[in-house]
Each structure stands twice: as structure tokens, then as C-alpha cells.
Write an enzyme that holds these catalytic residues in place. Structure first.
Site, mmCIF file in Angstrom:
data_model
loop_
_atom_site.group_PDB
_atom_site.id
_atom_site.type_symbol
_atom_site.label_atom_id
_atom_site.label_comp_id
_atom_site.label_asym_id
_atom_site.label_seq_id
_atom_site.Cartn_x
_atom_site.Cartn_y
_atom_site.Cartn_z
ATOM 1 C CE LYS A 22 -3.840 -0.424 2.419
ATOM 2 N NZ LYS A 22 -4.452 -0.669 3.752
ATOM 3 N NE ARG A 92 -5.275 3.537 3.745
ATOM 4 C CZ ARG A 92 -5.342 3.780 2.442
ATOM 5 N NH1 ARG A 92 -4.765 4.865 1.937
ATOM 6 N NH2 ARG A 92 -5.945 2.949 1.638
ATOM 7 N N GLY A 101 -8.011 -8.676 6.183
ATOM 8 C CA GLY A 101 -8.421 -9.051 7.536
ATOM 9 C C GLY A 101 -7.324 -8.980 8.566
ATOM 10 C CG MET A 103 -5.114 -3.595 12.493
ATOM 11 S SD MET A 103 -4.033 -2.239 12.870
ATOM 12 C CE MET A 103 -4.833 -0.933 11.968
ATOM 13 N NE ARG A 336 -6.081 -4.076 -3.401
ATOM 14 C CZ ARG A 336 -6.582 -4.321 -2.212
ATOM 15 N NH1 ARG A 336 -5.828 -4.745 -1.259
ATOM 16 N NH2 ARG A 336 -7.865 -4.142 -1.966
ATOM 17 C CG HIS A 454 -9.714 -45.950 -5.502
ATOM 18 N ND1 HIS A 454 -10.995 -45.882 -6.025
ATOM 19 C CD2 HIS A 454 -8.972 -46.644 -6.398
ATOM 20 C CE1 HIS A 454 -11.014 -46.532 -7.166
ATOM 21 N NE2 HIS A 454 -9.802 -47.006 -7.423
ATOM 22 N NE ARG A 560 -1.477 -45.299 -10.898
ATOM 23 C CZ ARG A 560 -1.728 -44.004 -11.073
ATOM 24 N NH1 ARG A 560 -2.454 -43.606 -12.115
ATOM 25 N NH2 ARG A 560 -1.259 -43.111 -10.216
ATOM 26 N NE ARG A 616 2.876 -48.837 -11.503
ATOM 27 C CZ ARG A 616 2.259 -48.101 -10.583
ATOM 28 N NH1 ARG A 616 2.917 -47.185 -9.922
ATOM 29 N NH2 ARG A 616 0.978 -48.267 -10.368
ATOM 30 C CD GLU A 744 7.593 -47.007 -6.680
ATOM 31 O OE1 GLU A 744 6.565 -46.370 -6.454
ATOM 32 O OE2 GLU A 744 7.634 -47.989 -7.433
ATOM 33 C CB SER A 763 9.490 -42.594 -13.663
ATOM 34 O OG SER A 763 8.316 -41.868 -13.422
ATOM 35 N N GLY A 765 8.544 -41.884 -8.349
ATOM 36 C CA GLY A 765 7.196 -42.204 -7.874
ATOM 37 C C GLY A 765 7.039 -41.541 -6.528
ATOM 38 C CB THR A 766 6.745 -37.994 -5.619
ATOM 39 O OG1 THR A 766 5.732 -37.727 -6.574
ATOM 40 C CG2 THR A 766 8.092 -37.578 -6.162
ATOM 41 C CG ASP A 768 4.767 -46.338 -3.235
ATOM 42 O OD1 ASP A 768 4.333 -46.677 -2.119
ATOM 43 O OD2 ASP A 768 4.341 -46.801 -4.305
ATOM 44 C CB CYS A 830 4.966 -40.845 -12.800
ATOM 45 S SG CYS A 830 5.596 -42.167 -11.747
ATOM 46 C CE1 TYR A 850 7.865 -38.448 -17.219
ATOM 47 C CE2 TYR A 850 9.991 -38.675 -18.326
ATOM 48 C CZ TYR A 850 8.954 -39.217 -17.568
ATOM 49 O OH TYR A 850 9.016 -40.521 -17.179
HETATM 50 P P1 ADP Z 1 -8.013 -1.983 3.520
HETATM 51 O O1 ADP Z 1 -6.615 -2.449 3.338
HETATM 52 O O2 ADP Z 1 -8.833 -2.802 4.444
HETATM 53 O O3 ADP Z 1 -8.664 -1.670 2.211
HETATM 54 P P2 ADP Z 1 -7.425 0.797 3.744
HETATM 55 O O4 ADP Z 1 -6.243 1.228 4.498
HETATM 56 O O5 ADP Z 1 -7.303 0.783 2.270
HETATM 57 O O6 ADP Z 1 -7.892 -0.611 4.304
HETATM 58 O O7 ADP Z 1 -8.625 1.721 4.160
HETATM 59 C C1 ADP Z 1 -9.965 1.424 3.862
HETATM 60 C C2 ADP Z 1 -10.683 2.623 3.351
HETATM 61 O O8 ADP Z 1 -10.612 3.664 4.287
HETATM 62 C C3 ADP Z 1 -10.092 3.208 2.094
HETATM 63 O O9 ADP Z 1 -10.546 2.558 0.944
HETATM 64 C C4 ADP Z 1 -10.621 4.608 2.126
HETATM 65 O O10 ADP Z 1 -11.891 4.672 1.584
HETATM 66 C C5 ADP Z 1 -10.656 4.897 3.605
HETATM 67 N N1 ADP Z 1 -9.489 5.721 3.907
HETATM 68 C C6 ADP Z 1 -8.264 5.319 4.277
HETATM 69 N N2 ADP Z 1 -7.442 6.359 4.426
HETATM 70 C C7 ADP Z 1 -8.165 7.457 4.155
HETATM 71 C C8 ADP Z 1 -7.897 8.851 4.120
HETATM 72 N N3 ADP Z 1 -6.686 9.319 4.401
HETATM 73 N N4 ADP Z 1 -8.892 9.674 3.794
HETATM 74 C C9 ADP Z 1 -10.119 9.209 3.498
HETATM 75 N N5 ADP Z 1 -10.446 7.923 3.510
HETATM 76 C C10 ADP Z 1 -9.482 7.048 3.837
HETATM 77 MG MG MG Z 2 4.472 -46.598 -6.296
HETATM 78 MG MG MG Z 3 -7.884 -0.614 0.839
#
Ligand code: ADP
Ligand code: MG
Ligand code: MG
Length: 874
Positions: A22, A92, A101, A103, A336, A454, A560, A616, A744, A763, A765-766, A768, A830, A850
Site C-alpha cells: 500500500k 493504515r 483481515g 488489521m 494495486r 482412491h 498403470r 509400469r 520410490e 521416474s 514415484g513421489t 510411495d 509420475c 518431464y
Molecule cells: P483496507 O486495506 O482494508 O482496504 P485501507 O487502508 O485501504 O484498508 O482503508 C480502507 C478505506 O478507508 C479506504 O478505501 C478509504 O476509503 C478509507 N481511507 C483510508 N485512508 C483514508 C484517508 N486518508 N482519507 C479518506 N479515507 C481514507
Molecule cells: Mg508406487
Molecule cells: Mg484498501
């Protein structure tokens, strides 16, 4: 002196390792002159230092943050903590690889009881100011102070109820002020001190929280699942706030430069008027499609499309962007490379080559091999899935979707299909005798067995959908019922299974056929031009061989022969051969089998033409072919005219406690050389006949399994060669052929230099080799391995991804030793691993010729082999 904080103007996209994805991209956008709210990034190294120093932010780093805050104040003309003109920031997280997920972001940091008043005055919008403040306390409380979100929600919802407000936006300023008071009380109670009012304290606490989030459970698990090293650390971005929630001339959104679903070249995204970033994701209000932004903000939209286009060209990849509009002015907050489906990846890669944005090599790296599966199998209709009732979850053993009536044995499934029905074969677990049912079924569902059971292996070989090891199922094969929870399904009831996810659904869900578009073919062709590793297939009948050739297989790496023995007409003869008392009787039965085997090989050779075919010799323990129950033994005794007692005794004799380490592989050919003779003759005669009948030049590769000692190989090879020479003499014709071995048994790998004196090819035979190196039975340890993965003892299933450190060491050693003795020795793999992208990369590196995998994995292997070649170019 080490530098731990960088302004956006100091970084670039090449500094991902230090600034995180980021931060590096925010710096890059700043550098190329895009409207990015200014800010700075605390580096991943600072994160690691934080941990080294006992989870404390050192004085030096704090000093650098102060300096950069000063700069930020100058650039924005605002002041952190000022009542008249407060600077607010977002904090951020941003790791090197995006980790959803890990933070949550904190917005509006810098607000307190005093600055909120200033913000209200400055914006002439009290409600906006207090709304921002209550959001801040809530986010900070949840993310930094780790107070459960639900406790804030409870206060918020109670207030809404009390004031009779239906929506959040109905709350008035005084209501928000009341909520803020209650929030602060909550915080004091929960953490035993007041909510931090000092903006600098807020900032440092937030930075520390981001660092700590690197090691929260979710983050650790995510890294484990995605093979991301734990020592990278995360960066922290501190960025001045812009506000999408300043009324109807403001808003926020996310967009892709092309469709992440199908790759269409068109901006794709969502937008919300009068909202802050988190509202889009949280689903508080339903966002509008991005086109409507064109109507609401025509000028801003034009600007946005120009920037999107510019970013895509700059990164030469499809971009996933986050932005905010504050009072009709656009700000870019993130960009990104966008995640996408396989179909989208393929189309975008080919389009970008046509547009001159990337070359073919880059295009080939833009499609993930693991995703290619999606393009080769039918899938459930997305709309149907939303309505569907999910019953259970098993292992995603073989991808694709299937729907049909359930049957509990092969015969019932075959009958049903003959009567025009679609069948799902449901078994406790499958065995070779279920093969006929598996062939006709739409999909296979088993209660037991792992990813290499199987059912799983055979289904993948057929490219057929399979969910295995679904332990929530109670299968009564005899009573022909399936119980899930309290519900009982009977023969003929509909079920739908998804082998891509492992999900089992009630009823008859609609599937859609995969689209093998021309673009996919192009990517494959480019991959073939680049790769050096050949791709063969594991196939033991002409149908599978043809499938594989259609998918681009360049030979058969493993044919086989035992599956051929199970066919209805043959199995009695096979059994007769096994229970034979004398060599003479055994030879008689083998003579009966010979024409069948020869026919099998001719069929396969014809499909494969001049492509190499490795066959084989018989491998499994003989008792696998024998009947087990009294009733079956009785039936067989009549069929082959051997007294019941004698037969029962023979079955008893052949019983082994540990058959996988017992009488199998080359050991069979050592005890009964006549079996190897028959097979060698069948192979070579098939080739000779095709030469005579069609002028085909087949060059068979005869492979002797389970060799651990050079002398074993020498012994069996002698039988094979003598048989073949006899055929040549008799037929007055000579053909080229190779005799080689599987590696193998660990001892074979350790003594590969000696083995290579006899073997013309190896060959690996990973399956076995893994089983014997790890001492894990591949048939019985599914549960143990699952448990090991959960407990983080294993990163992944070693029967799926080659254990490169252990088993791989043996493979490399054997390859090197083999080449020492015989520089032009052919080397292949194989095992089931042959279709796994990480293993393929390994095979490329250790110089195998191969890989061989099931037919439906051939395209994946071709792509992975090309990517391995590109990755190892330098
Ligand atoms: P994530 O990685 O979960 O997407 P971000 O750091 O991108 O988290 O933040 C989530 C959202 O928060 C961003 O898409 C944006 O809309 C809002 N945000 C983050 N920083 C700012 C900022 N400086 N001004 C306004 N909105 C922001
Ligand atoms: Mg075998
Ligand atoms: Mg984001």
C-alpha cells in the site's frame, strides 16, 4: 543512520519490501503526480525493530514520526491537535503482500473533545464532525483498545431505538454527542483509563496496534495458508484525511480498470455518495454501480477514468483502486494489481499483449496455474448457489460441479445411467471395483478418504468432480441411505456436489459448461514456447490418453497396468493366475490375459502415436485382486472351478499385515517372472503389430516399480529383455525400447548411481517415496495430516505438495547420481505431485526432463512449467 519513516514523496513502487504494498503504491502515485492525500510510511523494518525491542516503539522512530508529521502539517496547512484547523489522519496497515483481515484501518485520528469543535466550525457541519468523532472512538476502541465491537454497537443501537431513528443518518448531532459520552464511559470501564485525548498518544498507540496486528491469529493463519514468511513485518501508513462524508458533493468508491470477473475492458466498480471508506465494504448502504458516478459527478468521473487508464498503463496490469471525492475533488487512496478469476486473467493477459502493454512472457505469468482448473470443469450457476441449501462440507478432492440422483454402488449407478438418469455415486470410500460406477457418474461423494484416496485420485484422473472424506455423512451402502444431520436421503434423491469447494448441497442445482475460449488456447501456446520441461500424463486407457493429448500431453509418464486387470472379463482369469499352484497353471492363465493386455497397449499406442509411453509392470499386492468375504470366495470358487477350501486358504496365505511394504512391485516379478514375461511380450507385440499393420514407430518405455536394489532391477530387466529379444527373433523385426525404473524406495534414491547402471530412465514415484520417506501411510493418514496442518506442524499436505526439504533432497540426490553414471538418463516424475505448480517448479530446478500428471492437470502443468522457466531465467 537507518531510516524508518518515508514521506510519500520519497518512496516508489519498487520499495514494497520496505514500505509494504500500500505504502509503495501511494508513494508511486504521488511521484507520478496523482492527487493523493499526503502522508508518510513507517517501514516494515520499524515493525521488526518494534518486536526486537520488546514491543516498544523506540525513541529514534518516534523522532522520525514527529519530523514527518511536521512536514505533513506544512504540506496540508493544518495542525495536528489544533482546535482552529485540525489535521486528521488515517492509520493504515500495509504488508508486502496484501493480507485481508489483518488489521482494520483507523480513520479520523486526531479528533478529541476540542478538535471536534474546530472541525465542526471549519466545515460548517456539526453533524459531520460529531459523526466522524463517534466513528473514530468506535474504530480506535475496537482496533487499538480491543474492546469488542458489539459493545459499541449495543450503545449505538439503543440510542437509535430510544430516538426512534431507523437509519444511522437519522441521528441528530445531539444524539451523536450523547453516544460519544457513552462510548467514552465504555472505554474507561473497559481499559481502566480514559480514552486518549492527546492526538500524539492516539497516533503512537495506533502505530503499535498495527505492528501487533502482524501477529494476530488471523494474520498468522493467512500467512500459513498462503506461504508468506512470518518475518516480513508490516508497514504503517499515516495519511491526511479527506472526507467523502461531507454531503452530496462527496463520496467514496472502489473500482477495477477491467472486469475482475470476465476481463472485459471497462471500468468496473461501486460508489457511495456522502460516505466514508468503510461504508462501501461494510455493506451499511448498498453502493451504486460506478456508471452512476458519471451522472452524479461528470467532471470527477472524467478525471477518474483518465487516472485509471494512466495507472493501468503505468503498472501494465489491471488495477484495483480506492478513491474518495471530497466536495467534487477526486483523491486516490490506493491502487494495486487486482485479483481476478481465471477467465478474467486469461482475457486480460491476451488483450494486453494485443494492446502492446505486455509481452507474451509476462502474459504467461499473469494466469495462476492453480486457477486454470476453473476453466476446465463445469460449475454451478452463481444465481442457483445463492438459493441453495448447503448440507455438509468434505474435501475438495477433484474440481467441478455435479448434480444428480444418488446411488450407492457401481452397478446401480450404471443401471441408472443406462436408463437415462444422471448419477452421483455415494460410497463410504471407493475401491477399484467401483470404477465402472465412477466412469458413468457425474460426480463422486465419499464419507472417508483423503485427498489422495482412491476416489480422489481416480476422479482427478478422469477430470470428474469428487468430494471425499465428508465425515458428516452417514452412509449405509447396504440399506442405500445417506444421513446428513437428521435428514435421510434415499437412492434416487437429488444431491449436488462441488468438488472445487467440497460443498454438498440439497437438490438439483443447475451447472454451466466451462468456456474454453480462444484466449486460453493462446496462453497455452505461448507457455509451450517458453517451457523446457515436458509434460506427460498418467493414463491407462485410450480414452484418458486422448483427453490428455487434447489437453496437450506430450507422452504418457505412467501407464498403470493393474487397472486393466479389473475389467469384468479379466478379473476371473487374473484371480485364477493368482491362486495357481504351479508355474504351469499360472502360465496358462497368463496366456489367456496376454491378448487382452496386448489389445490395451495397442489402443493406447495408437492414440499416442510417436509420443513416448512409459508402461509400469504390475505393482500392487496380489491380494488386492482377490475376493474377501466368504460369499465372494464361494462365488469365485465356482467361477474358476477351484474348491472353496483351497481358495479360502490361498486368500488367507496372501493376506499381509502391511501390504504396501509387502509382496508388490518388482518383488512380484522376482517371485513370478512369468508375469513380467507376459507383460513384456504384450507390450512389445503391441508395438510390433502396429509397426506391421500401420507402419507406426512405437518406442515403448518399460518401467519396473519399487526397486530398492540394483540387483532386483537387473534380475527383472533380464527377464524383460530376454522376452523381448525372443519376440524380435520370432517376428523378424526389431524396435527400439527402453527399460527403466521408478525411484520410490528411499534406498533406490540413495544408490541411484548404481541403479542407473541398469536403468535407462528414472521416474520418481513421489507417492510411495513420500510415504516411505515420511513413514506416513498415504491411505490411512488423511486425518493425521489434517490435524498436523491445523496444529501448524505441516504447512501443507506432503502428498499434494512435494516435501522439497526432505523428499525433494532425495529426488535431487538421485537425479544427480543418476546423471553421474548415465549422463543422458531420462528423468521424470509420475506421482500425484506432478500436477502441482510448486512441485513442477522444483522439478524444473533439479533438471528433470518431464512431469507426468492426470489428464485434467496437463494444462496446469504446461503453464506452471513455463512459469518455472521464466522464474529461473536469471
Ligand atoms: P483496507 O486495506 O482494508 O482496504 P485501507 O487502508 O485501504 O484498508 O482503508 C480502507 C478505506 O478507508 C479506504 O478505501 C478509504 O476509503 C478509507 N481511507 C483510508 N485512508 C483514508 C484517508 N486518508 N482519507 C479518506 N479515507 C481514507
Ligand atoms: Mg508406487
Ligand atoms: Mg484498501
Amino acid at each position: 543512520m537507518a531510516k524508518f519513516v518515508y514521506s510519500f514523496s520519497e518512496g516508489s513502487k519498487d520499495m514494497r519490501g520496505l514500505l509494504g504494498g500500500k505504502g509503495a503504491n501511494l508513494a508511486e502515485m504521488t511521484k507520478i503526480g496523482l492527487p493523493v492525500p499526503y502522508g508518510f510510511t513507517v517501514t516494515t523494518e520499524a515493525c521488526n525493530k518494534y518486536y526486537d525491542e520488546g514491543k516498544r516503539i523506540g525513541k529514534g522512530i518516534i523522532g522520525e514520526i514527529y519530523e514527518h508529521l511536521d512536514e505533513l502539517e506544512k504540506v496540508t496547512g493544518k495542525e495536528f491537535g489544533s482546535v482552529d484547523n485540525p489535521l486528521l489522519v488515517s492509520v493504515r496497515s500495509g504488508a508486502v503482500f496484501s493480507m485481508p483481515g489483518m488489521m482494520d484501518t483507523i480513520l479520523n485520528l486526531g479528533l478529541n473533545d476540542a478538535t471536534v469543535v474546530g472541525l465542526a466550525k471549519l466545515t460548517n457541519n456539526e453533524r459531520f464532525a460529531y459523526d466522524s468523532y463517534r466513528r473514530f472512538i468506535q474504530m480506535f476502541g475496537d482496533v487499538v483498545l480491543e474492546i469488542p465491537k458489539t459493545k459499541f454497537d449495543a450503545i449505538f443501537d439503543a440510542k437509535k431505538l430510544e430516538e426512534g431513528c431507523k437509519f444511522d443518518v437519522d441521528l441528530k448531532t445531539e444524539h451523536l454527542i450523547d453516544i460519544i459520552v457513552k462510548y467514552k464511559d465504555l472505554v474507561s470501564r473497559e481499559i481502566g483509563r480514559d480514552f486518549p485525548m492527546e492526538p500524539m498518544d492516539q497516533l503512537m498507540e495506533a502505530v503499535g496496534a498495527v505492528f501487533r496486528s502482524w501477529n494476530n491469529e488471523r494474520a498468522i493463519l493467512y500467512r500459513q495458508l498462503n506461504n508468506i514468511p512470518h518475518n516480513l513485518g508490516t508497514a504503517v501508513n499515516v495519511q491526511s484525511m479527506v472526507f467523502g462524508n461531507m454531503g452530496d458533493t462527496s463520496g467514496t468508491g472502489v473500482a477495477f480498470t477491467r472486469s475482475p470477473v470476465n476481463g472485459e475492458k471497462k471500468i468496473f466498480g461501486e460508489f457511495l455518495v456522502n460516505a466514508q471508506g468503510e461504508d462501501v465494504v461494510a455493506g451499511i448502504r448498498t453502493p451504486q454501480p460506478i456508471d452512476q458516478m458519471a451522472e452524479a459527478f461528470p467532471e470527477v468521473y472524467k478525471d477518474f477514468t483518465r487516472i485509471a487508464d494512466l495507472l493501468e498503463k503505468h503498472y501494465t496490469d489491471m488495477q484495483d483502486m480506492e478513491f474518495t471525492v471530497e466536495k467534487n475533488k477526486l483523491f486516490m487512496l490506493q491502487t494495486r494489481n487486482g485479483k481476478r478469476t481465471a477467465a478474467s486473467a486469461v482475457k486480460i493477459a491476451v488483450d494486453m499483449v494485443n494492446e502492446g502493454l505486455i509481452d507474451k512472457k509476462v502474459a504467461v505469468t499473469r494466469v495462476e496455474p492453480g486457477q486454470v482448473d476453473q476453466l476446465l470443469h463445469p460449475m454451478f450457476d452463481a444465481k442457483e448457489l445463492k438459493k441453495a441449501k448447503k448440507l455438509a462440507k468434505g474435501l475438495a478432492a477433484s474440481p467441478g460441479a455435479a448434480t444428480g440422483k444418488i446411488y450407492f454402488n457401481a452397478k446401480d449407478a450404471v443401471d441408472a445411467v443406462e436408463n437415462g438418469k444422471k448419477a452421483i455415486l455415494v460410497r463410504l470410500e471407493t475401491s477399484p471395483e467401483d470404477l465402472a460406477g465412477m466412469v458413468v457418474a457425474e460426480g463422486i461423494l465419499t464419507a472417508r478418504g483423503g485427498m489422495t484416496s482412491h476416489a480422489a485420485v481416480v476422479a482427478r484422473g478422469m477430470g470428474k468432480c469428487c468430494v471425499s472424506g465428508c465425515s458428516e455423512l452417514k452412509v449405509d451402502e447396504l440399506g442405500k441411505t445417506l444421513t446428513i444431520g437428521k435428514k435421510v436421503y434415499k437412492e434416487g434423491d437429488y444431491l449436488s456436489i462441488d468438488g472445487t469447494t467440497g460443498d454438498v448441497y440439497d437438490g438439483n442445482l443447475k451447472t454451466v459448461a466451462p468456456e474454453l475460449s480462444g484466449d486460453f488456447g493462446k496462453i497455452m501456446k505461448w507457455a509451450d514456447e517458453i517451457r523446457t520441461l515436458k509434460v506427460r500424463t498418467n493414463a491407462d486407457n485410450p480414452r484418458d490418453a486422448q483427453h490428455a493429448v487434447d489437453f496437450g500431453a506430450e507422452g504418457i509418464g505412467l501407464c498403470r497396468t493393474e487397472h486393466m486387470f479389473f475389467e469384468e472379463e479379466r478379473i476371473p482369469v487374473v484371480r485364477k493366475m493368482i491362486v495357481a499352484d504351479s508355474e504351469r497353471d499360472r502360465r496358462e492363465a497368463l496366456a489367456q490375459l496376454m491378448p487382452f493386455q496386448k489389445g490395451d497397449f495397442k489402443g493406447i499406442f495408437e492414440v499416442m502415436g510417436d509420443r513416448p509411453v512409459t508402461i509400469r509392470l504390475l505393482d500392487p499386492p496380489l491380494h488386492e485382486f482377490l475376493p474377501h468375504t466368504d460369499e465372494e470366495i464361494k462365488e469365485l470358487s465356482e467361477q474358476i472351478d477351484v474348491p472353496y477350501e483351497k481358495l479360502a486358504k490361498k486368500v488367507q496365505e496372501l493376506h499381509e499385515f502391511n501390504p504396501m511394504l509387502g509382496h508388490r512391485g518388482c518383488r512380484l516379478a522376482v517371485t513370478y517372472p512369468e508375469i513380467a514375461e507376459m507383460q513384456a511380450e504384450a507390450i512389445i507385440m503391441a508395438a510390433i503389430e502396429l509397426k506391421k499393420e500401420k507402419g507406426m514407430n512405437i518406442k515403448p518405455e518399460i518401467m519396473i516399480p519399487l526397486v530398492g536394489f540394483k540387483e532386483e532391477l537387473k534380475f527383472v530387466k533380464k527377464t524383460v529383455v530376454e522376452t523381448i529379444e525372443k519376440c524380435f527373433a520370432r517376428e523378424g523385426i526389431k524396435l527400439e525400447y527402453l527399460v527403466g525404473t521408478m525411484i520410490e524406495v528411499p534406498r533406490a534414491a540413495l544408490t541411484a548411481d548404481e541403479i542407473a547402471e541398469e536403468a535407462e530412465f528414472f521416474s520418481f514415484g513421489t507417492n510411495d517415496l513420500t510415504q516411505m520417506t515420511l513413514g506416513f501411510s498415504r491411505d490411512d493418514t488423511g486425518k493425521i495430516i489434517k490435524n498436523y496442518i491445523e496444529r501448524q506442524i505441516f504447512d501443507n499436505d506432503p502428498f499434494q505438495q512435494l516435501d522439497q526439504t526432505g523428499v525433494g533432497k532425495l529426488v535431487k540426490m538421485a537425479a544427480d547420481l543418476g546423471k553421474q553414471t548415465r549422463p543422458n538418463i531420462k528423468l521424470g516424475i509420475c506421482g500425484e505431485h506432478g500436477g502441482d505448480p510448486t512441485t513442477i517448479e522444483f522439478c524444473h530446478r533439479v533438471g528433470l526432463n518431464y512431469v507426468s500428471c492426470s489428464p485434467f492437470r496437463v494444462p496446469i502443468a504446461r503453464l506452471a512449467a513455463a512459469q518455472a522457466a521464466i522464474a529461473n531465467e536469471k
